[in-house]
Design an enzyme around this catalytic site. Structure first.
Site, PDB file in Angstrom:
ATOM      1  N   TYR A 111      -0.435 -11.359  56.441  1.00 26.51           N
ATOM      2  CA  TYR A 111      -0.841 -11.190  55.045  1.00 26.51           C
ATOM      3  C   TYR A 111      -0.784 -12.532  54.313  1.00 26.51           C
ATOM      4  CZ  TYR A 111      -0.436  -6.099  55.613  1.00 26.51           C
ATOM      5  OH  TYR A 111      -0.592  -4.786  56.025  1.00 26.51           O
TER       6      TYR A 111
ATOM      7  N   PRO B  36      -4.917   4.236  50.461  1.00 22.75           N
ATOM      8  CA  PRO B  36      -5.074   5.633  50.044  1.00 22.75           C
ATOM      9  C   PRO B  36      -6.242   5.896  49.100  1.00 22.75           C
ATOM     10  CG  PRO B  36      -3.278   4.598  48.839  1.00 22.75           C
ATOM     11  CD  PRO B  36      -3.709   3.619  49.888  1.00 22.75           C
TER      12      PRO B  36
ATOM     13  N   LEU C  76     -13.487   0.254  55.349  1.00 23.02           N
ATOM     14  CA  LEU C  76     -13.307  -1.163  55.034  1.00 23.02           C
ATOM     15  C   LEU C  76     -14.574  -1.801  54.481  1.00 23.02           C
ATOM     16  CD1 LEU C  76     -11.131  -2.296  58.082  1.00 23.02           C
ATOM     17  CD2 LEU C  76     -10.372  -1.937  55.734  1.00 23.02           C
TER      18      LEU C  76
END
Length: 305
Positions: free
Chosen positions: A52, A216, A221
């Site tokens: 990340y 959620p 994507l």
């Protein structure tokens, strides 16, 4: 904030977790605001991954926690490893190397949970077990889990481990429900009836593995979220109607839909907006009826037999 036991452990975790993927896109002051808001709302679980922001999300988190004066024992930190540039890597050496980097960036001595991020086709379970044993014995990692894996991938690795895997991270939103569809459309000649994941939802319930739901609000994507999406006008109308009726925001209802499932899933929320975090936290106090849950499911274009 409601708490649940994570898997078969004694860890008491908030039903909502802050997903820290987008933390790298904010400055330190904003990071502190987001983390403090989360803590004030009762969120004690923070989900990271070594990829990340190229590690920057963990760096910012470590700095923010230090400046906020948060006690390490008051929060639960999970991070993931295994994704490399162009391939996946569950080798012993890489897992150990990754954890050392994660701990350094987070400025902590241990992870509460380490999760392997994506299935590695070249997985050698003996190597993973050796890595986990080293990390456990050294105190660097207390518990372990997996992400985006099916039932037999869990079963295979678990057969080599000395303690139970706690979590499986899986994508779930009202507009992305394959692990629910297959269980409803059994023996049907429909796309939803295809069992793509080895009944992973029921398997995790059977084995007392906590499903952590990611993205959620996402359709896929490449399609973004369902909020305001023209293909999901009926779903958005239903979310708005229920939100108005219950005096909350549409995103509150979307999270309440996930929490309503009896599998006791933990929803990972990746928002860096304090107001949205406050809205979704209210989902723990919204109980959808069975009829409301199914109406939302159908409004997203799903079918029933």
């Amino acid at each position: 904030m409601e708490k649940i036991k994570l898997g078969q452990s004694d860890l008491e975790v908030s039903r909502l977790a802050l997903g820290c993927m987008r933390l790298a896109g904010v400055d330190l002051e904003k990071a502190k605001e987001v983390i403090k808001t989360s803590l004030d709302l009762g969120i004690n679980f923070f989900d990271h991954a070594d990829i990340y922001g190229g590690g920057q999300s963990e760096v910012l988190f470590g700095q923010a926690i230090k400046e906020l004066g948060v006690k390490r024992e008051d929060i639960i930190i999970q991070s993931k490893c295994g994704i490399r540039r162009g391939f996946f890597d569950f080798s012993k050496d890489y897992i150990l190397e990754s954890v050392d980097g994660i701990l350094e960036r987070l400025q902590t001595d241990y992870l509460d949970v380490l999760v392997l991020h994506r299935p590695d086709a070249l997985l050698e379970p003996e190597e993973v077990a050796e890595a986990f044993n080293v990390l456990k014995a050294s105190g660097k990692v207390r518990h372990f889990g997996l992400s985006n894996v099916n039932s037999y991938q869990i079963e295979l690795l678990q057969s080599y481990l000395e303690e139970p895997l706690l979590v499986n991270q899986l994508q779930l939103s009202i507009a992305h429900t394959p692990m629910i569809d297959a269980g409803l459309q059994v023996n049907m000649l429909t796309d939803g009836g295809v069992n793509r994941d080895g009944s992973v939802l029921d398997y995790c319930r059977l084995k007392k593995i906590t499903i952590q739901t990611w993205s959620p609000f996402l359709i896929a994507l490449d399609k973004g979220t369902f909020f305001g999406h023209p293909d999901y006008a009926e779903l958005n109308a239903e979310l708005e109607a229920l939100a108005t009726e219950k005096g909350v925001a549409p995103e509150t209802i979307a999270i309440a839909w996930i929490l309503r499932h009896p599998a006791k899933m933990q929803a990972i929320i990746g928002s860096m907006t304090p107001e949205r975090l406050e809205n979704v936290a209210k989902a723990c106090d919204v109980i959808l009826t069975r009829q409301e849950w199914y109406k939302l499911y159908l409004s997203a274009g799903n079918i029933l037999p």
